[in-house]
Scaffold this motif. Structure first.
Motif, PDB file in Angstrom:
ATOM      1  N   TRP A 232     -10.438  -7.075   2.871  1.00  0.00           N
ATOM      2  CA  TRP A 232     -10.841  -6.509   1.593  1.00  0.00           C
ATOM      3  C   TRP A 232     -10.976  -7.581   0.514  1.00  0.00           C
ATOM      4  N   ASP A 234     -10.987  -8.029  -3.632  1.00  0.00           N
ATOM      5  CA  ASP A 234     -10.444  -7.304  -4.774  1.00  0.00           C
ATOM      6  C   ASP A 234     -11.374  -7.378  -5.976  1.00  0.00           C
ATOM      7  N   ARG A 268     -11.612  -3.430  -3.051  1.00  0.00           N
ATOM      8  CA  ARG A 268     -10.386  -2.784  -3.518  1.00  0.00           C
ATOM      9  C   ARG A 268     -10.320  -2.921  -5.032  1.00  0.00           C
ATOM     10  N   ASN A 281      -7.522   1.560  -2.721  1.00  0.00           N
ATOM     11  CA  ASN A 281      -8.053   0.920  -1.525  1.00  0.00           C
ATOM     12  C   ASN A 281      -9.457   1.434  -1.212  1.00  0.00           C
TER      13      ASN A 281
END
Length: 687
Positions: A232, A234, A268, A281
């Motif tokens: 992921w 951010d 995310r 998430n």
């Protein structure tokens, strides 16, 4: 007594065996020999064991995973809270949802007045859920059982997961995890994240460690590190405090949130809130056909729980009990709609086999008389539609696949849907199979990028729809007639409606059904709409022969473009000012144009139009005689693709419990605050 005809589904059910439903009382737990349960689901809706009701879906899914699950529907939050204790303490967690609708939309009109009925309660009775139900239930559970985790889900929690504008209090509220004190939030359609939560809990993972499950949100304490996940990327949002201080930053947040929700591979999201950090998430990929089938093939009874049989029908259930949901999700991206924000932009469809299995189940229902009332979804004709080249979709962040024009990569072939229609109507025992969900006519009126097969399916779709699948009225949603308002709405030009009406009128004539009507939906007071735009709408619909009766006044709901414009006065994508009707007087003036044909409205409208310099238009609208017909659809748009009846079921109400008096609304709002988390509530007469 309730009308026998309206309640026959309850009276003719041959076996009222409580074991066929998930348990809702201590006696039902004892009947199963259970001395504990793993999960208790608390919901603001009555318990209807049907795949269109989220609590039933979640409960049946938990059951399938091998856990003991019980349902606590519509608990009394205004007495000594005994309802919250009656099923005991769950071994794993409480699941909390306001129900199939945001509790504030469920309870109040766009004018902030108490609605006359609750479509998710037996007899349509009001007063069985609090304001801000998710927050109220969660705070009570945290007071009574501070060591038991609380998991939030449902549309109210889903759309309030980050800082959001709350129309009812005219404030920016923090993410609902902050307000509620809950431990974890599942957003969107919850089967996949919930299955992973259950899998990890079964392995002995502590609930407090569930911080990296896709499609969930969690609050981290001050100073806690963000859990690592190499898959992921951010993205930091403006903090809640920054949004509260500057609504332009709040508008920027919304643009970023919507952009991420439209990605195939989202980032995310991180948002500071006070001293804590909200972590949202990324979602799971769109559900596969196999996963969709597994959800719809669970062992539902398709009936309300037997406890309601003497209280009258549940209006929302009566609307959908003989309907079939073909798919989820919507790529329309309309500015006022929450469907894509909750169900997702990408369409997840069921298999033909699963759909036909449900048709067979409907045929076995005791009050089935040969009619499937709806073969639909959020938009009835998006079944199995997706991009032709997936890599293009993987790179795309457009909020809509069909606005401002239909994407050339979108496959709008209606052939798979036509095959479903044919298979259902040719099923023995099916006399009629109607489409009562709204359709998107722009999906079959475009030609750019459409293959010859798709173009042929477009022509077939209109003709087969008219010949076989319209009960007399076909719902479509042009929403407005003014192009500049439609641009704000992310809807096609009204010119396309004329094209559709011409094509559909030819099709019904060819089918020998000239009395078939188109029922158009329109919205007043939408951001961008002015009184003169509503005057134009009134005149154009009069020229088309329509007299609109039940229409929609714009209601700001969390996580829509239109709501952010209402809250900030600017469009979140370009920060340009947009005119907004805010006061009750402004909203009523716009709404009044829907009812130009009523004698009592003519003087008011004439004055409004003279003030606007529309004297000639006033003469054409108010004085010229022209034949028009009533068009009286149910209320416009509701979550989950479901239509809520506009009139209370009087016969059912006659035998139901006394509803809460309208004057109790303010007291209930005070209770909803629960003494600001103290929850020390006095005893009150049971609702």
């Amino acid at each position: 007594m309730p009308d026998a005809t309206s309640t026959k589904i309850y009276l003719r059910e041959p076996v009222w065996d409580p074991a066929r439903w998930l348990p809702t009382t201590k006696d039902e737990l004892d009947a199963r020999g259970w001395d504990y349960v793993d999960v208790i689901l608390v919901t603001g809706d009555a318990y209807v064991d049907h795949p269109s009701f989220g609590t039933a879906v979640v409960g049946r899914m938990i059951e399938r995973e091998g856990f003991r699950v019980a349902i606590l529907p519509q608990p009394n939050w205004r007495d000594d809270l005994r309802d919250f204790r009656k099923l005991g303490v769950p071994r794993l967690f409480f699941g909390v949802t306001a129900g199939c609708m945001d509790s504030m939309v469920n309870r109040y009109t766009a004018a902030k007045k108490l609605r006359s009925e609750d479509a998710y309660t037996p007899g349509g009775e009001h007063g069985f859920r609090p304001d801000y139900a998710t927050v109220v239930y969660s705070r009570i559970l945290k007071q009574l059982f501070p060591d038991v985790p609380v998991l939030l889900g449902g549309i109210e929690a889903s759309l309030r997961r980050v800082t959001h504008y709350d129309y009812w209090s005219d404030t920016l509220k923090p993410g609902i995890l902050e307000d509620s004190g809950a431990d974890l939030l599942v957003y969107g359609m919850g089967e996949l994240p919930l299955r992973e939560i259950l899998r990890l809990l079964k392995r002995g993972v502590p609930f407090s460690s569930l911080k990296t499950i896709p499609q969930t949100a969690v609050m981290l304490p001050a100073g806690a590190p963000v859990p690592k996940n190499q898959r992921w990327e951010d993205f930091a949002l403006h903090s809640h405090e920054e949004c509260a201080a500057d609504r332009k930053l709040y508008a920027q947040n919304f643009k970023d949130i919507e952009t991420e929700s439209n990605r195939v591979k989202a980032r995310r999201l991180l948002q500071p809130s006070g001293e804590r950090l909200l972590v949202v998430n990324p979602p799971y990929p769109t559900m596969t056909e196999e996963q969709m089938d597994a959800s719809f093939d669970l062992p539902y009874t398709r009936l309300p729980h037997p406890k309601y049989r003497k209280r009258g029908p549940i209006p929302a259930y009566e609307m959908i009990k003989h309907s079939i949901n073909l798919h989820r999700g919507c790529f329309g991206g309309c500015s006022f709609c929450t469907i894509s924000a909750h169900q997702g932009k990408f369409v997840a469809s069921r298999s033909k086999a699963s759909i036909l299995r449900e048709v067979e189940q409907v045929k076995q229902m005791p009050d089935y008389r040969g009619t499937i009332t709806d073969l639909g979804g959020p938009s009835a004709n998006m079944y199995r539609m997706k991009g032709k080249e997936q890599w293009i979709c993987d790179e795309c962040v457009r909020p809509s696949c069909i606005w401002p024009n239909v994407c050339r990569n979108l496959d709008t072939d209606h052939t798979p849907l036509l095959e479903i229609y044919q298979a259902v109507r040719e099923t023995p025992g099916v006399k009629h199979a109607f489409v009562t969900s709204g359709i998107r006519y722009d999906l079959f009126l475009h030609e750019k990028g459409a293959s010859p097969q798709a173009q042929a399916s477009h022509e077939r779709y209109v003709e087969e729809l008219a010949a076989h699948h319209v009960s007399g009225r076909l719902k479509v949603a042009p929403e407005h007639t003014s192009d500049h308002v439609l641009r704000v709405m992310r809807k096609p030009s009204f010119k396309l409606f004329y094209k559709f009406k011409e094509k559909f009128d030819r099709a019904v004539q060819k089918a020998g059904k000239p009395q078939t009507q188109i029922v158009p939906y329109f919205i007043s007071s939408h951001p961008g709409s002015r009184p003169e735009d509503m005057a134009e709408l009134a005149l154009k619909t009069k020229d088309l022969g329509f007299r609109l009766e039940q229409v929609q006044d714009f209601t700001p709901t969390p996580m829509t473009v239109a709501t952010e414009i209402y809250a900030t006065g600017v469009h979140p994508y370009d920060q340009q000012p947009v005119c907004v009707a805010r006061t009750p007087e402004e909203k009523q003036e716009q709404r009044s144009f829907f009812f130009w044909y009523k004698p009592e409205m003519k003087t008011v409208l004439r004055k409004s139009m003279q003030r606007l310099g529309l004297g000639e238009m006033a003469r054409r609208l108010l004085d010229e005689k022209k034949h028009t017909e009533d068009v009286t659809p149910p209320p416009h748009i509701t979550p989950c693709g479901m239509n809520v009846p506009g009139q209370r079921l009087a016969a059912a109400r006659a035998g139901a419990k006394k509803p809460m008096s309208p004057g109790a609304g303010k007291a209930q709002s005070v209770d909803a605050l629960l003494r600001e988390a103290g929850v020390k509530l006095p005893d009150r007469k049971e609702h």
